[in-house]
Design an enzyme around this catalytic site. Structure first.
Site, PDB file in Angstrom:
ATOM      1  N   GLU A  99      28.842  24.102  37.459  1.00 15.25           N
ATOM      2  CA  GLU A  99      29.269  25.106  36.467  1.00 15.25           C
ATOM      3  C   GLU A  99      30.774  25.309  36.570  1.00 15.25           C
ATOM      4  O   GLU A  99      31.355  25.201  37.650  1.00 15.25           O
ATOM      5  CB  GLU A  99      28.475  26.405  36.736  1.00 15.25           C
ATOM      6  CG  GLU A  99      28.859  27.614  35.954  1.00 15.25           C
ATOM      7  CD  GLU A  99      28.561  27.548  34.456  1.00 15.25           C
ATOM      8  OE1 GLU A  99      28.988  26.576  33.811  1.00 15.25           O
ATOM      9  OE2 GLU A  99      27.964  28.499  33.943  1.00 15.25           O
ATOM     10  N   ASP A 100      31.386  25.610  35.431  1.00 12.64           N
ATOM     11  CA  ASP A 100      32.837  25.785  35.424  1.00 12.64           C
ATOM     12  C   ASP A 100      33.291  27.054  36.144  1.00 12.64           C
ATOM     13  O   ASP A 100      34.160  27.017  37.003  1.00 12.64           O
ATOM     14  CB  ASP A 100      33.386  25.765  33.980  1.00 12.64           C
ATOM     15  CG  ASP A 100      32.659  26.742  33.044  1.00 12.64           C
ATOM     16  OD1 ASP A 100      31.733  27.451  33.493  1.00 12.64           O
ATOM     17  OD2 ASP A 100      33.016  26.789  31.855  1.00 12.64           O
ATOM     18  N   ASP A 103      31.673  34.300  36.685  1.00  9.15           N
ATOM     19  CA  ASP A 103      32.408  35.529  36.332  1.00  9.15           C
ATOM     20  C   ASP A 103      31.557  36.718  36.784  1.00  9.15           C
ATOM     21  O   ASP A 103      31.552  37.057  37.967  1.00  9.15           O
ATOM     22  CB  ASP A 103      32.670  35.511  34.822  1.00  9.15           C
ATOM     23  CG  ASP A 103      33.651  36.570  34.372  1.00  9.15           C
ATOM     24  OD1 ASP A 103      33.577  37.692  34.881  1.00  9.15           O
ATOM     25  OD2 ASP A 103      34.492  36.302  33.494  1.00  9.15           O
ATOM     26  N   PHE A 153      41.651  35.676  32.674  1.00 13.88           N
ATOM     27  CA  PHE A 153      40.972  34.771  31.742  1.00 13.88           C
ATOM     28  C   PHE A 153      41.745  33.453  31.737  1.00 13.88           C
ATOM     29  O   PHE A 153      42.954  33.436  31.535  1.00 13.88           O
ATOM     30  CB  PHE A 153      40.934  35.368  30.328  1.00 13.88           C
ATOM     31  CG  PHE A 153      40.191  34.487  29.372  1.00 13.88           C
ATOM     32  CD1 PHE A 153      38.809  34.534  29.295  1.00 13.88           C
ATOM     33  CD2 PHE A 153      40.867  33.572  28.567  1.00 13.88           C
ATOM     34  CE1 PHE A 153      38.107  33.692  28.439  1.00 13.88           C
ATOM     35  CE2 PHE A 153      40.176  32.727  27.704  1.00 13.88           C
ATOM     36  CZ  PHE A 153      38.796  32.786  27.644  1.00 13.88           C
ATOM     37  N   ARG A 166      40.441  23.111  25.706  1.00 15.24           N
ATOM     38  CA  ARG A 166      39.624  22.482  26.754  1.00 15.24           C
ATOM     39  C   ARG A 166      40.292  21.235  27.312  1.00 15.24           C
ATOM     40  O   ARG A 166      40.037  20.811  28.424  1.00 15.24           O
ATOM     41  CB  ARG A 166      38.245  22.083  26.191  1.00 15.24           C
ATOM     42  CG  ARG A 166      37.358  23.248  25.805  1.00 15.24           C
ATOM     43  CD  ARG A 166      35.949  22.745  25.499  1.00 15.24           C
ATOM     44  NE  ARG A 166      35.160  23.716  24.759  1.00 15.24           N
ATOM     45  CZ  ARG A 166      34.460  24.702  25.313  1.00 15.24           C
ATOM     46  NH1 ARG A 166      34.460  24.864  26.616  1.00 15.24           N
ATOM     47  NH2 ARG A 166      33.764  25.538  24.569  1.00 15.24           N
TER      48      ARG A 166
HETATM   49  P1  XMP Z   1      29.158  35.113  33.587  1.00 17.56           P
HETATM   50  O1  XMP Z   1      29.803  36.457  33.378  1.00 17.56           O
HETATM   51  O2  XMP Z   1      27.754  35.073  33.064  1.00 17.56           O
HETATM   52  O3  XMP Z   1      30.015  34.175  32.659  1.00 17.56           O
HETATM   53  O4  XMP Z   1      29.291  34.653  35.009  1.00 17.56           O
HETATM   54  C1  XMP Z   1      30.074  32.846  32.845  1.00 17.56           C
HETATM   55  C2  XMP Z   1      30.517  32.189  31.569  1.00 17.56           C
HETATM   56  O5  XMP Z   1      31.513  32.970  30.873  1.00 17.56           O
HETATM   57  C3  XMP Z   1      32.556  32.147  30.421  1.00 17.56           C
HETATM   58  N1  XMP Z   1      33.816  32.574  31.079  1.00 17.56           N
HETATM   59  C4  XMP Z   1      35.027  32.075  30.825  1.00 17.56           C
HETATM   60  N2  XMP Z   1      35.429  31.111  29.971  1.00 17.56           N
HETATM   61  N3  XMP Z   1      37.680  31.412  30.704  1.00 17.56           N
HETATM   62  C5  XMP Z   1      36.762  30.792  29.912  1.00 17.56           C
HETATM   63  O6  XMP Z   1      37.155  29.911  29.151  1.00 17.56           O
HETATM   64  C6  XMP Z   1      37.347  32.381  31.585  1.00 17.56           C
HETATM   65  O7  XMP Z   1      38.208  32.912  32.289  1.00 17.56           O
HETATM   66  C7  XMP Z   1      35.937  32.735  31.645  1.00 17.56           C
HETATM   67  N4  XMP Z   1      35.249  33.641  32.395  1.00 17.56           N
HETATM   68  C8  XMP Z   1      33.939  33.505  32.015  1.00 17.56           C
HETATM   69  C9  XMP Z   1      32.171  30.745  30.800  1.00 17.56           C
HETATM   70  O8  XMP Z   1      31.530  30.146  29.683  1.00 17.56           O
HETATM   71  C10 XMP Z   1      31.170  30.880  31.909  1.00 17.56           C
HETATM   72  O9  XMP Z   1      30.222  29.845  31.973  1.00 17.56           O
HETATM   73 MG    MG Z   2      30.340  28.014  30.757  1.00 13.90          MG
END
Ligand code: XMP
Ligand code: MG
Length: 186
Positions: A99-100, A103, A153, A166
């Site tokens: 996973e990227d 958050d 962010f 991206r």
């Molecule tokens: P949660 O809050 O569920 O969120 O852990 C995870 C997803 O939210 C997106 N995300 C981001 N995308 N820059 C982004 O481009 C960010 O800083 C960021 N923070 C959260 C992302 O899709 C991730 O899988």
């Molecule tokens: Mg994501």
């Protein structure tokens, strides 16, 4: 015009990805070609990270792809919407989610619960980025590359702002101008 401020260069990211791969190679050293590690790429944000880390993981592996969206306003019930599912049965398999970014953790928490129901032999997660001060769930990925503190962010290396940026080879914070300029884009 510069759209963003670089936080991590391509070289720095490469070093982090290599270190994560080293940890994964150690942890899954016993995996065989008879029962390879299932690496799941969570689309779209993880596609570049996934393609880089899989080429540094040197143990038997197969690749699957999944698109999910979490119901952020419904987090108490922990629901997840699977827009595109993996194509294999993971029962009895070692599974590692790639996973990227972690958050609040809601997405990953829901995803782990869903995949756990399918009875894998093991189920872990590797994230490139984590925002530890934002986490709202009692889980922690087994492999974490970079902790973002403060939890800004970020864009680039697969991560987007309204689907843009991206392709940037580095991880950056968009400028206020960029945020304003592309706010209405969908
Ligand atoms: P949660 O809050 O569920 O969120 O852990 C995870 C997803 O939210 C997106 N995300 C981001 N995308 N820059 C982004 O481009 C960010 O800083 C960021 N923070 C959260 C992302 O899709 C991730 O899988
Ligand atoms: Mg994501």
């Amino acid at each position: 015009m510069s759209f963003s401020k670089v936080l991590y260069s391509a070289t720095q990211i490469n070093d982090v990805v290599q270190e994560l791969a080293n940890q994964i190679n150690m942890k899954y050293a016993d995996v065989t070609f008879q029962n390879p590690l299932v690496l799941i790429c969570i689309l779209k944000g993880s596609f570049i990270f996934f393609s880089d880390i899989t080429r540094k993981i040197n143990i038997p592996q197969i690749h699957e792809f999944m698109t999910v969206s979490s119901y952020i306003n419904d987090r108490s019930t922990g629901k997840i919407n699977i827009l595109a599912d993996i194509t294999i049965d993971i029962k009895g398999k070692d599974v590692l989610i790639i996973e990227d970014i972690f958050d609040t953790g809601v997405t990953l928490d829901c995803l782990l619960k869903e995949l756990e129901k399918r009875n894998p032999k093991s189920l872990e997660c590797c994230v490139l980025l984590s925002k530890p001060t934002m986490v709202k769930v009692p889980i922690k990925p087994a492999f974490v590359g970079i902790e973002l503190n403060p939890p800004e962010f970020v864009i680039g290396y697969g991560l987007d702002y309204n689907q843009l940026f991206r392709n940037l080879p580095f991880i950056a914070v968009p400028t206020n101008e960029t945020i304003k300029l592309f706010k209405r884009y969908t």
